[in-house]
Design a protein around this motif. Structure first.
Motif, PDB file in Angstrom:
ATOM      1  N   SER A 149       1.017  -1.361   0.066  1.00  0.00           N
ATOM      2  CA  SER A 149       0.257   0.363  -0.272  1.00  0.00           C
ATOM      3  C   SER A 149       0.675   1.083   0.152  1.00  0.00           C
ATOM      4  N   GLU A 150       1.898   0.996   0.836  1.00  0.00           N
ATOM      5  CA  GLU A 150       3.054   2.190   0.596  1.00  0.00           C
ATOM      6  C   GLU A 150       3.529   2.886  -1.125  1.00  0.00           C
ATOM      7  N   LYS A 151       4.037   1.175  -1.582  1.00  0.00           N
ATOM      8  CA  LYS A 151       4.381   1.759  -2.255  1.00  0.00           C
ATOM      9  C   LYS A 151       3.750   2.157  -3.422  1.00  0.00           C
ATOM     10  N   LEU A 152       2.419   1.595  -3.253  1.00  0.00           N
ATOM     11  CA  LEU A 152       0.880   2.162  -4.541  1.00  0.00           C
ATOM     12  C   LEU A 152       1.010   4.025  -3.520  1.00  0.00           C
ATOM     13  N   LEU A 153       1.019   4.258  -2.803  1.00  0.00           N
ATOM     14  CA  LEU A 153       0.747   5.525  -2.900  1.00  0.00           C
ATOM     15  C   LEU A 153       1.817   6.677  -3.219  1.00  0.00           C
ATOM     16  N   ARG A 154       3.714   5.839  -3.189  1.00  0.00           N
ATOM     17  CA  ARG A 154       3.959   6.583  -3.916  1.00  0.00           C
ATOM     18  C   ARG A 154       3.868   6.333  -5.434  1.00  0.00           C
ATOM     19  N   HIS A 155       3.941   5.266  -6.110  1.00  0.00           N
ATOM     20  CA  HIS A 155       3.565   5.318  -7.057  1.00  0.00           C
ATOM     21  C   HIS A 155       2.192   6.526  -7.622  1.00  0.00           C
ATOM     22  N   ALA A 156       1.380   6.079  -7.044  1.00  0.00           N
ATOM     23  CA  ALA A 156       0.879   7.623  -6.966  1.00  0.00           C
ATOM     24  C   ALA A 156       0.962   8.612  -7.089  1.00  0.00           C
ATOM     25  N   THR A 157       1.972   9.346  -6.684  1.00  0.00           N
ATOM     26  CA  THR A 157       2.281  10.327  -6.287  1.00  0.00           C
ATOM     27  C   THR A 157       3.524  10.780  -7.461  1.00  0.00           C
ATOM     28  N   ILE A 173       4.024   1.331 -15.696  1.00  0.00           N
ATOM     29  CA  ILE A 173       4.567   0.321 -16.110  1.00  0.00           C
ATOM     30  C   ILE A 173       5.452   0.085 -14.677  1.00  0.00           C
ATOM     31  N   ALA A 174       5.991   0.691 -14.483  1.00  0.00           N
ATOM     32  CA  ALA A 174       7.341   0.553 -13.260  1.00  0.00           C
ATOM     33  C   ALA A 174       5.877   0.110 -12.152  1.00  0.00           C
ATOM     34  N   ALA A 175       5.312   1.448 -11.607  1.00  0.00           N
ATOM     35  CA  ALA A 175       4.314   0.579 -10.870  1.00  0.00           C
ATOM     36  C   ALA A 175       3.733  -0.455 -10.775  1.00  0.00           C
ATOM     37  N   ALA A 176       3.212  -0.825 -11.881  1.00  0.00           N
ATOM     38  CA  ALA A 176       2.599  -2.077 -11.986  1.00  0.00           C
ATOM     39  C   ALA A 176       3.695  -3.372 -11.766  1.00  0.00           C
ATOM     40  N   ARG A 177       4.712  -2.601 -12.031  1.00  0.00           N
ATOM     41  CA  ARG A 177       5.876  -4.249 -12.161  1.00  0.00           C
ATOM     42  C   ARG A 177       6.454  -4.373 -10.766  1.00  0.00           C
ATOM     43  N   ASP A 178       6.846  -2.681  -9.866  1.00  0.00           N
ATOM     44  CA  ASP A 178       7.416  -2.953  -8.320  1.00  0.00           C
ATOM     45  C   ASP A 178       5.677  -3.251  -7.089  1.00  0.00           C
ATOM     46  N   SER A 180       2.785  -5.454  -8.069  1.00  0.00           N
ATOM     47  CA  SER A 180       2.933  -6.384  -7.987  1.00  0.00           C
ATOM     48  C   SER A 180       3.955  -7.470  -7.664  1.00  0.00           C
ATOM     49  N   THR A 181       5.216  -7.259  -7.998  1.00  0.00           N
ATOM     50  CA  THR A 181       6.515  -8.350  -8.260  1.00  0.00           C
ATOM     51  C   THR A 181       6.824  -8.859  -9.185  1.00  0.00           C
ATOM     52  N   LEU A 182       5.684  -9.167 -10.271  1.00  0.00           N
ATOM     53  CA  LEU A 182       6.138  -9.788 -11.468  1.00  0.00           C
ATOM     54  C   LEU A 182       6.912  -9.175 -12.397  1.00  0.00           C
ATOM     55  N   SER A 183       7.807  -9.353 -13.243  1.00  0.00           N
ATOM     56  CA  SER A 183       8.430  -9.198 -13.518  1.00  0.00           C
ATOM     57  C   SER A 183       8.428  -8.592 -15.238  1.00  0.00           C
ATOM     58  N   ALA A 184       7.443  -8.149 -16.039  1.00  0.00           N
ATOM     59  CA  ALA A 184       7.032  -7.429 -16.513  1.00  0.00           C
ATOM     60  C   ALA A 184       5.604  -6.598 -17.095  1.00  0.00           C
ATOM     61  N   ALA A 185       5.613  -5.456 -17.327  1.00  0.00           N
ATOM     62  CA  ALA A 185       4.411  -4.819 -17.447  1.00  0.00           C
ATOM     63  C   ALA A 185       3.981  -4.074 -18.537  1.00  0.00           C
ATOM     64  N   VAL A 186       2.960  -4.435 -19.362  1.00  0.00           N
ATOM     65  CA  VAL A 186       2.714  -3.914 -20.768  1.00  0.00           C
ATOM     66  C   VAL A 186       1.285  -2.952 -20.725  1.00  0.00           C
ATOM     67  N   LEU A 187       1.617  -2.512 -21.174  1.00  0.00           N
ATOM     68  CA  LEU A 187       0.103  -0.926 -20.911  1.00  0.00           C
ATOM     69  C   LEU A 187      -0.740  -0.936 -22.620  1.00  0.00           C
TER      70      LEU A 187
END
Length: 465
Positions: A149-157, A173-178, A180-187
């Motif tokens: 949740s702290e990560k999400l708040l940081r990325h939302a900012t 994309i960087a936020a989704a990877r961070d 989720s801890t999954l290795s790839a994200a594509v929009l």
């Protein structure tokens, strides 16, 4: 504390015990802040109505102590410009770094006094406690990790701070990877010209690059199906079970080696929405909390994208004439402010007999004449020349030329183009003199234009150099 700290099972518990023990003996506001990602986070505190949850690393006395690794003893906080007020009656502060066994700061132990105290022995006590606390924190694995949740708040900012669509897509994309801890994200985003891949992260990994290549090769129809599927059925994710083939829409992803997938719709499909695909080569089962966080992230990304597009539309409206789409007085003023003496020519243009069109046929007919003429004049200009509408039937072209006669030839071409569509124009041409303001140059172009009007209209005149 020397006896009790080894019994702490977490870094947070060790900090809480330290604060509680100190509070029994020191009439002070006490807190422990540890470095978590890019901030000092308060993990334990007592003795205050309110404390700051996080503090930037170099902010306040605590930030100064953390950055320098040196203890601060402040007998009078009113004399220290770095002091951050937490209660009105604080008079002194002792802040010591919490270090790991190698001597590197990992946080601070802070005491703020509301009554007179002998600070020297308290400095010694605080430093000894901080040393034991730092050793125990490292033995327990270091400061607490940043929560999702702290990560999400940081990325939302970070998403909110993005100033361009490219920056926003990269941050999402960087936020989704961070998160989720999954290795790839594509929009993937829908658009008037068909679906497109959003910006990659600054350095996409080999797996993410492979996914992007497979999607690009699959073509617009396949991307449309992925977007449509997400918006028609909502968020979807794999169960981490082997031996089950993907649905046809997911075959390009499976071809890239995707074994774990979370697909989250982004925005409404009828408003150039899209889908966020978060994937991994490993066979995993995303938990529902992770999926929910990605939904929140996608919603924030869309809100920020919608804001950027709205701002862009408003900026375009503010800088352009709503009838013709040409720039108006604002951008024209900025453009001529950078005029080059002897090179930047201003062509003042007035539509001959325009008032009679409005009086005879009405303003709608006049508007059609202006729009048609604007398109004709734009088409007659060269690449890089600019046309502005600065009044009802008044236009100005800003062109770069090597000689005055070149500017006159371009003005004559504009007049010929106006005749071709059944209208005539009067054009005054002026080149800036050394040291002359753009306003004076335009005034001389207007004077040349009025000279054309007096001589019967439908012509071009060069202002005196």
């Amino acid at each position: 504390m020397t006896v009790r700290l080894p019994m702490a099972s977490t870094a947070v518990e060790a900090c809480q015990w330290t604060v509680t023990a100190l509070a029994r003996h020191a009439p002070a506001t006490i807190s422990v802040l540890l470095q978590v990602h890019d901030r000092l986070r308060c993990v334990a505190a007592t003795g205050s109505w309110q404390v700051f949850s996080t503090v930037p690393p170099k902010t306040g006395i605590v930030g100064r102590v953390y950055a320098s690794g040196e203890t601060a003893v402040v007998p009078d906080v009113a004399d220290d410009p770095d002091y951050i007020p937490v209660r009105p009656d604080v008079i002194a502060e002792v802040c010591v770094p919490v270090r790991d066994p190698a001597g590197r700061p990992i946080g601070v132990l802070d005491l703020q006094w509301c009554v007179p105290a002998d600070l020297a022995p308290w400095r010694d006590t605080a430093e000894r406690l901080a040393a034991r606390l730092g050793a125990r924190i490292v033995a327990l694995g270091g400061p607490p990790a940043e929560s999702r949740s702290e990560k999400l708040l940081r990325h939302a900012t970070a998403l909110t701070a993005a100033s361009t669509e490219w920056d926003l897509f990269t941050a999402a994309i960087a936020a989704a990877r961070d998160v989720s801890t999954l290795s790839a994200a594509v929009l993937l985003l829908a658009g008037p010209d068909g679906p497109r891949l959003g910006a990659p992260t600054a350095a996409p990994g080999e797996f993410e690059s492979r996914i992007r290549a497979e999607l690009a090769e699959a073509g617009p129809a396949a991307l449309d199906r992925l977007i449509s599927r997400a918006h028609r059925h909502g968020v979807g994710y794999t169960l981490g079970e082997a031996g089950h083939p993907p649905v046809p829409d997911h075959r390009p992803l499976a071809g890239a080696g995707v074994r774990t997938l979370v697909a989250v719709p982004v925005g409404p499909p009828d408003d150039h929405g899209g889908v966020l695909l978060v994937a991994d080569e490993r066979l995993l089962r995303p938990d529902p909390t992770t999926v929910n966080l990605l939904e929140l992230l996608a919603g924030q990304a869309w809100s920020c994208l919608d804001r950027l597009r709205t701002v862009a539309r408003l900026r375009e409206q503010a800088n352009s004439d709503p009838l013709t789409g040409l720039g108006h007085t604002g951008p024209f003023g900025r453009r001529i402010a950078g005029a080059t003496p002897g090179r930047t020519a201003l062509l003042a243009i007035d539509v001959d007999g325009f008032k009679s069109v409005n009086d005879t046929y009405g303003h709608q007919a006049g508007d059609r004449v202006l729009v048609r003429l604007a398109r004709a004049l734009e088409g007659a200009l060269r690449q890089g020349d600019e046309l502005y509408r600065i009044g009802g039937d008044e236009f100005v072209a800003v062109i770069e030329v090597n000689r005055p006669d070149e500017a006159v030839r371009i003005a004559e071409r504009l007049a010929e183009e106006a005749r071709r569509i059944g209208r005539t124009i009067s054009v005054g041409v002026a080149l800036p003199r050394p040291g002359e303001s753009p306003e004076l140059t335009l005034r001389r172009a207007d004077q040349a234009l009025y000279a054309v009007k007096r001589q019967g209209r439908d012509g071009v005149r060069l202002a005196a150099a």
